[in-house]
Design an enzyme around this catalytic site. Structure first.
Site, PDB file in Angstrom:
ATOM      1  N   PHE A 140     -15.580  20.035  37.673  1.00  0.00           N
ATOM      2  CA  PHE A 140     -14.927  19.388  36.537  1.00  0.00           C
ATOM      3  C   PHE A 140     -13.671  18.674  36.997  1.00  0.00           C
ATOM      4  CE2 PHE A 140     -13.136  23.620  36.914  1.00  0.00           C
ATOM      5  CZ  PHE A 140     -11.782  23.436  36.701  1.00  0.00           C
ATOM      6  N   CYS A 141     -13.231  17.731  36.175  1.00  0.00           N
ATOM      7  CA  CYS A 141     -11.996  16.990  36.427  1.00  0.00           C
ATOM      8  C   CYS A 141     -11.434  16.541  35.081  1.00  0.00           C
ATOM      9  CB  CYS A 141     -12.231  15.809  37.362  1.00  0.00           C
ATOM     10  SG  CYS A 141     -13.444  14.625  36.739  1.00  0.00           S
ATOM     11  N   THR A 142     -10.408  15.721  35.085  1.00  0.00           N
ATOM     12  CA  THR A 142      -9.703  15.389  33.842  1.00  0.00           C
ATOM     13  C   THR A 142     -10.590  14.660  32.839  1.00  0.00           C
ATOM     14  OG1 THR A 142      -7.653  15.204  35.103  1.00  0.00           O
ATOM     15  CG2 THR A 142      -7.651  14.287  32.881  1.00  0.00           C
TER      16      THR A 142
END
Length: 292
Positions: A174-176
């Protein structure tokens, strides 16, 4: 209330330089500020403005080659979170530095926010945070692995050094907002990882859609504008930026003896010399005079 739009699209722009001036002119005419990156692989950025202004810019972007299905994430801000409008030409819209990685050809399986909790609660799934260390510091998903990287460019080397630790595991990343995972999942597939997943829409979409009482997210999410961080429901968080090192600071960080507004914090006091701090103090004095 201003609309904030975070967007990206991987597509093929044969001449991104030709797209820059019309896009910048429209943003300025509509009073939209922020930052957009153009490269042969697509477009990425975050912009803010009136609802009508953001609508006009998004309509223009959707008219660009391959951008008809542009997806974007909406939040709000009471004050303009950007100082000016920038449209920059880049080699990559998110810099990984690995040749041949193309999310249009191969990417991990998307997992919508409502299904994310079930996936990452499975003991056979390794959850990896692909963001930079200072972002992870203020918030992440419970049990997630922190690679401790200073830039996304360092992620491939980190993975290759630690891949054996994840043998036999399914990988969820996951990331922003989702863009880094487009490349990191494509990279892991190129490295031979069979089952790779990523959070569709990123942390921002998760915080928007998943109720806080059901959430597996702890802390706040760093954002690259003057809001600095957001929490559940995309409500503004308590963080500010250190103007010396650009790292996020909590209220507790700002009462530490190393903190001097606009000059230093506990993270960077030992990294910067006195000449740098003197320049920061002068800048802070000038800003104080302008705001006063």
């Amino acid at each position: 209330m201003l609309t904030v739009a975070a967007l990206y699209r991987f597509t093929r722009f044969d001449d991104p330089a030709a797209l820059r001036a019309p896009l910048l002119a429209l943003c300025e005419a509509e009073g939209v500020r922020g930052s957009l990156l153009l490269a042969t692989e697509g477009i990425n950025g975050t912009i803010a403005g009136s609802a009508a202004g953001i609508g006009a810019v998004l309509a223009h972007i959707r008219s660009l080659p391959g951008c008809e299905a542009l997806d974007w994430k909406q939040s709000t801000a009471e004050a303009m979170p950007f100082g000016r409008m920038k449209v920059r030409l880049k080699r990559e819209i998110v810099t990984m530095g690995v040749e041949g990685i193309d999310p249009r050809l191969s990417v991990g399986r998307y997992v919508v926010p409502r299904d994310w909790n079930v996936l990452i609660s499975d003991p056979d799934v390794a959850v990896i945070d692909t963001r930079n260390d200072y972002e992870v510091q203020i918030g992440t998903f419970r049990g997630a692995v922190d690679p401790g990287i200073g830039t996304f460019r360092a992620f491939p080397d980190w993975w290759r050094a630690h891949a054996d630790q994840f043998a036999g595991k399914r990988i969820a990343m996951f990331c922003t907002g989702g863009i880094r995972c487009e490349k990191s999942t494509a990279f892991l597939k190129s490295e031979g990882v069979a089952e790779v997943y990523h959070l569709q829409g990123g942390i921002l979409k998760y915080l928007e859609e998943v109720p806080e009482e059901e959430s597996l997210w702890d802390g706040d999410c760093f954002v690259f504008d003057e809001r600095v961080s957001v929490g559940h429901g995309l409500a503004p968080g308590p963080h500010v930026l250190c103007r010396s090192c650009r790292r996020p600071l909590s209220p507790e960080d700002r009462v530490r003896p190393e903190f001097e507004e606009g000059v230093s914090c506990a993270n960077c006091l030992s990294e910067k010399d006195e000449a740098h701090r003197a320049g920061c103090r002068e800048r802070q004095r000038q800003m104080s005079r302008l705001s006063g």
